[in-house]
Write an enzyme that holds these catalytic residues in place. Structure first.
Site, PDB file in Angstrom:
ATOM      1  N   GLY A  15       0.809  -1.216   0.000  1.00  0.00           N
ATOM      2  CA  GLY A  15       0.000   0.000   0.000  1.00  0.00           C
ATOM      3  C   GLY A  15       0.839   1.261   0.000  1.00  0.00           C
ATOM      4  O   GLY A  15       0.588   2.164   0.801  1.00  0.00           O
ATOM      5  N   SER A  18       0.015   5.995  -1.412  1.00  0.00           N
ATOM      6  CA  SER A  18      -0.571   7.181  -0.790  1.00  0.00           C
ATOM      7  C   SER A  18      -0.415   7.093   0.726  1.00  0.00           C
ATOM      8  O   SER A  18      -0.108   6.038   1.275  1.00  0.00           O
ATOM      9  CB  SER A  18      -2.053   7.325  -1.153  1.00  0.00           C
ATOM     10  N   GLY A  19      -0.645   8.221   1.382  1.00  0.00           N
ATOM     11  CA  GLY A  19      -0.736   8.262   2.831  1.00  0.00           C
ATOM     12  C   GLY A  19       0.419   7.655   3.591  1.00  0.00           C
ATOM     13  O   GLY A  19       1.589   7.880   3.282  1.00  0.00           O
ATOM     14  N   GLY A  21       1.550   4.600   3.810  1.00  0.00           N
ATOM     15  CA  GLY A  21       2.411   3.706   3.053  1.00  0.00           C
ATOM     16  C   GLY A  21       3.402   4.446   2.186  1.00  0.00           C
ATOM     17  O   GLY A  21       4.591   4.086   2.122  1.00  0.00           O
ATOM     18  N   SER A 143      -4.596  -0.255  14.203  1.00  0.00           N
ATOM     19  CA  SER A 143      -5.311   0.975  14.517  1.00  0.00           C
ATOM     20  C   SER A 143      -5.893   0.868  15.910  1.00  0.00           C
ATOM     21  O   SER A 143      -6.232  -0.231  16.369  1.00  0.00           O
ATOM     22  CB  SER A 143      -6.446   1.198  13.509  1.00  0.00           C
ATOM     23  N   TYR A 168     -13.462  -3.423   9.747  1.00  0.00           N
ATOM     24  CA  TYR A 168     -12.198  -2.703   9.896  1.00  0.00           C
ATOM     25  C   TYR A 168     -11.611  -2.912  11.294  1.00  0.00           C
ATOM     26  O   TYR A 168     -10.437  -3.253  11.451  1.00  0.00           O
ATOM     27  CB  TYR A 168     -12.387  -1.202   9.627  1.00  0.00           C
TER      28      TYR A 168
END
Length: 288
Positions: A15, A18-19, A21, A143, A168
């Site tokens: 990943g 973006s962000g 990763g 998370s 999630y």
């Protein structure tokens, strides 16, 4: 933290387009690592590769794979093993959250497939290369939403009840369970594995697959767990490179510190059961 020297090291990041990763991949490349970018989108992956080259980093390796499919995770692992190089760092970062329940062609709930089952597959399949490194580190991005997880072994596809954070949060609890169980199995091997809560990226992970009205639904919820994008990679990079964590394994890391997770994440029974379910579901087993 003083930047680590990763010259000659191989770092795999999932990943990375973006962000969190992307920030992790760029930072590890800046430290001298050859970064293996495991991404779904070839165009976006190429842009990250170009950014690494422009910054003077070593030539990255692109592995294109859709990690919602276990078959693709296995193929990606085979492609990486074909490099015939020790893997020093593996960052399982790829993540997903969906507004609506979605099943993959393999029959898995998509969020669970990307966030939990594929990292399980990729990590175990890459163990031969990780064992070849002097001291490899596995970083599983989790998370703090794990605290609201409701793990129902009779419904891991969330057919009975679905809302965006249901799979999630379960997948992120699973990341911690996987970390703790794998650390026990890798004890004495020189490979460490830790789970990192880096914070979520509000504008990307939470809403990237859920435009329009979903923002009104997910936005207020996601802000509870959100963190600024410019800081998101600090936790994974810390776990992957910090001298302070040499030999530290099976831990939960938040704000670049080892923390004690809530009781739900320390339960041994569900963690052992999820491991067995994961082996059955993926067809991949730990080879000691």
């Amino acid at each position: 933290m003083t930047p680590a020297n990763l010259e000659g090291k191989i770092a795999v990041v999932t990943g990375p387009t973006s962000g969190i990763g992307k920030g992790t991949a760029l930072e590890l490349a800046a430290m001298g690592a050859t970064v293996v970018l495991v991404a779904r989108n070839p165009g976006k992956c190429s842009l990250v590769s170009e950014e690494i080259r422009t910054a003077g980093g070593r030539e990255p390796v692109e592995v294109i794979a859709d990690l919602s499919l276990l078959s693709e995770a296995k193929r990606a692992a085979n492609d990486i093993l074909a490099l015939d190089r020790p893997i020093d760092i593996l960052v399982n970062n790829a993540g997903l959250v969906n507004q609506r329940r979605t099943l993959t062609p393999e029959g898995l709930e998509e969020t669970m497939a990307v966030n939990y089952f594929s990292p399980f597959v990729l990590t175990l399949e890459l163990l031969p290369a990780l064992r070849r490194a002097d001291a490899a580190r596995i970083v599983n991005v989790t998370s703090n939403s794990y605290v609201i997880a409701r793990l129902n072994f009779d419904d891991l596809t969330f057919r009975r009840f679905y809302w965006p954070l249901a799979p999630y949060s379960v997948s992120k609890l699973g990341n911690i369970y996987f970390t703790r169980q794998l650390a026990k199995r890798l004890e004495g091997t020189g490979i460490t594995v830790n789970a990192v809560h880096p914070g979520l990226i509000f504008t990307n992970l939470g809403l990237g697959n859920n435009p329009g009205p979903a923002k009104k639904v997910l936005g207020p919820i996601w802000r509870l767990f959100a963190k600024d994008e410019s800081e998101g990679h600090e936790g994974p990079v810390y776990a992957a490179t910090s001298p302070e964590l040499e030999g530290v394994s099976g831990q939960y890391i938040a704000e670049c510190k080892v923390r004690t997770p809530k009781a739900i994440a320390r339960r041994e029974g569900p963690a052992r059961r999820l491991w067995k379910v994961s082996e059955t579901t993926t067809g991949v087993r730990f080879e000691g």
